[in-house]
Scaffold this motif. Structure first.
Motif, PDB file in Angstrom:
ATOM      1  N   UNK A   1       0.817  -1.223   0.000  1.00  9.65           N
ATOM      2  CA  UNK A   1       0.000   0.000   0.000  1.00  9.65           C
ATOM      3  C   UNK A   1       0.852   1.277   0.000  1.00  9.65           C
ATOM      4  N   UNK A   2       1.962   1.246   0.706  1.00 11.97           N
ATOM      5  CA  UNK A   2       2.860   2.404   0.752  1.00 11.97           C
ATOM      6  C   UNK A   2       3.451   2.689  -0.626  1.00 11.97           C
ATOM      7  N   UNK A   3       3.874   1.648  -1.341  1.00 18.34           N
ATOM      8  CA  UNK A   3       4.438   1.822  -2.678  1.00 18.34           C
ATOM      9  C   UNK A   3       3.366   2.334  -3.641  1.00 18.34           C
ATOM     10  N   UNK A   4       2.160   1.788  -3.555  1.00 16.73           N
ATOM     11  CA  UNK A   4       1.069   2.256  -4.424  1.00 16.73           C
ATOM     12  C   UNK A   4       0.777   3.729  -4.188  1.00 16.73           C
ATOM     13  N   UNK A   5       0.735   4.145  -2.945  1.00 18.47           N
ATOM     14  CA  UNK A   5       0.500   5.563  -2.627  1.00 18.47           C
ATOM     15  C   UNK A   5       1.617   6.438  -3.180  1.00 18.47           C
ATOM     16  N   UNK A   6       2.852   5.968  -3.077  1.00 22.50           N
ATOM     17  CA  UNK A   6       3.987   6.738  -3.596  1.00 22.50           C
ATOM     18  C   UNK A   6       3.925   6.843  -5.118  1.00 22.50           C
ATOM     19  N   UNK A   7       3.561   5.753  -5.793  1.00 21.38           N
ATOM     20  CA  UNK A   7       3.440   5.788  -7.256  1.00 21.38           C
ATOM     21  C   UNK A   7       2.390   6.814  -7.665  1.00 21.38           C
ATOM     22  N   UNK A   8       1.259   6.807  -6.981  1.00 23.95           N
ATOM     23  CA  UNK A   8       0.203   7.775  -7.293  1.00 23.95           C
ATOM     24  C   UNK A   8       0.697   9.192  -7.053  1.00 23.95           C
ATOM     25  N   UNK A   9       1.340   9.417  -5.927  1.00 26.66           N
ATOM     26  CA  UNK A   9       1.825  10.768  -5.600  1.00 26.66           C
ATOM     27  C   UNK A   9       2.843  11.270  -6.623  1.00 26.66           C
ATOM     28  N   UNK A  10       3.776  10.410  -7.014  1.00 26.92           N
ATOM     29  CA  UNK A  10       4.851  10.819  -7.920  1.00 26.92           C
ATOM     30  C   UNK A  10       4.351  10.982  -9.352  1.00 26.92           C
ATOM     31  N   UNK A  11       3.451  10.111  -9.794  1.00 29.19           N
ATOM     32  CA  UNK A  11       3.058  10.096 -11.205  1.00 29.19           C
ATOM     33  C   UNK A  11       1.678  10.678 -11.499  1.00 29.19           C
ATOM     34  N   UNK A  12       0.928  11.109 -10.489  1.00 28.32           N
ATOM     35  CA  UNK A  12      -0.452  11.532 -10.736  1.00 28.32           C
ATOM     36  C   UNK A  12      -0.555  12.685 -11.721  1.00 28.32           C
ATOM     37  N   UNK A  13       0.286  13.668 -11.617  1.00 29.07           N
ATOM     38  CA  UNK A  13       0.202  14.812 -12.532  1.00 29.07           C
ATOM     39  C   UNK A  13       0.670  14.458 -13.945  1.00 29.07           C
TER      40      UNK A  13
END
Length: 134
Positions: free
Chosen positions: A56-68
């Motif tokens: 879950x931590x990695x998924x949240x980081x992927x979203x945060x880094x790549x969302x824009x």
């Protein structure tokens, strides 16, 4: 996934996922966490307890880094027309603005929909609206 893209992801995610060593143990490398998470997401194969640790931590980081960069939504009519044109030219789906595939989710079928809402994956659904056959 090509190795250059994987390395780029490791570099971008490291500030969000890197842990410090403690007296008890050394932290897992960001690349290992990313590889295990991508494998889990791609195959849905679960290692016991793994989804409760860093996935879950990695998924949240992927979203945060790549969302824009990759999770943008078209805002103007012209942008939506470009999306429809891409679906039309690439997949021969005309007037399409998006697609879902690869995941199973339960939904209520409309009355008298017949086989349009047949569960082709053979997974059992729990009907919540009477005696219909979902």
């Amino acid at each position: 996934m090509i190795s250059d893209l994987f390395q780029e992801m490791v570099e971008k995610l490291t500030p969000h996922l890197k842990k410090h060593a403690t007296f008890m143990r050394e932290p897992l490398e960001v690349g290992l966490k990313l590889a295990a998470t991508l494998h889990f997401l791609a195959t849905e194969n679960s290692y016991p307890g793994l989804q409760y640790s860093f996935i879950p931590e990695v998924c949240k980081a992927i979203i945060e880094v790549y969302k824009d960069e990759v999770l943008s939504c078209s805002q103007t009519e012209e942008e939506w027309k470009e999306v429809a044109e891409m679906f039309s030219s690439r997949w021969n789906y005309h007037n399409c603005l998006g697609a879902l595939d690869g995941k199973y989710f339960a939904m209520k079928k409309p009355p008298k929909a017949g086989s349009l809402y047949y569960n082709y994956k053979g997974l059992q659904q729990h009907c919540t609206h009477g005696s219909c056959r979902c």
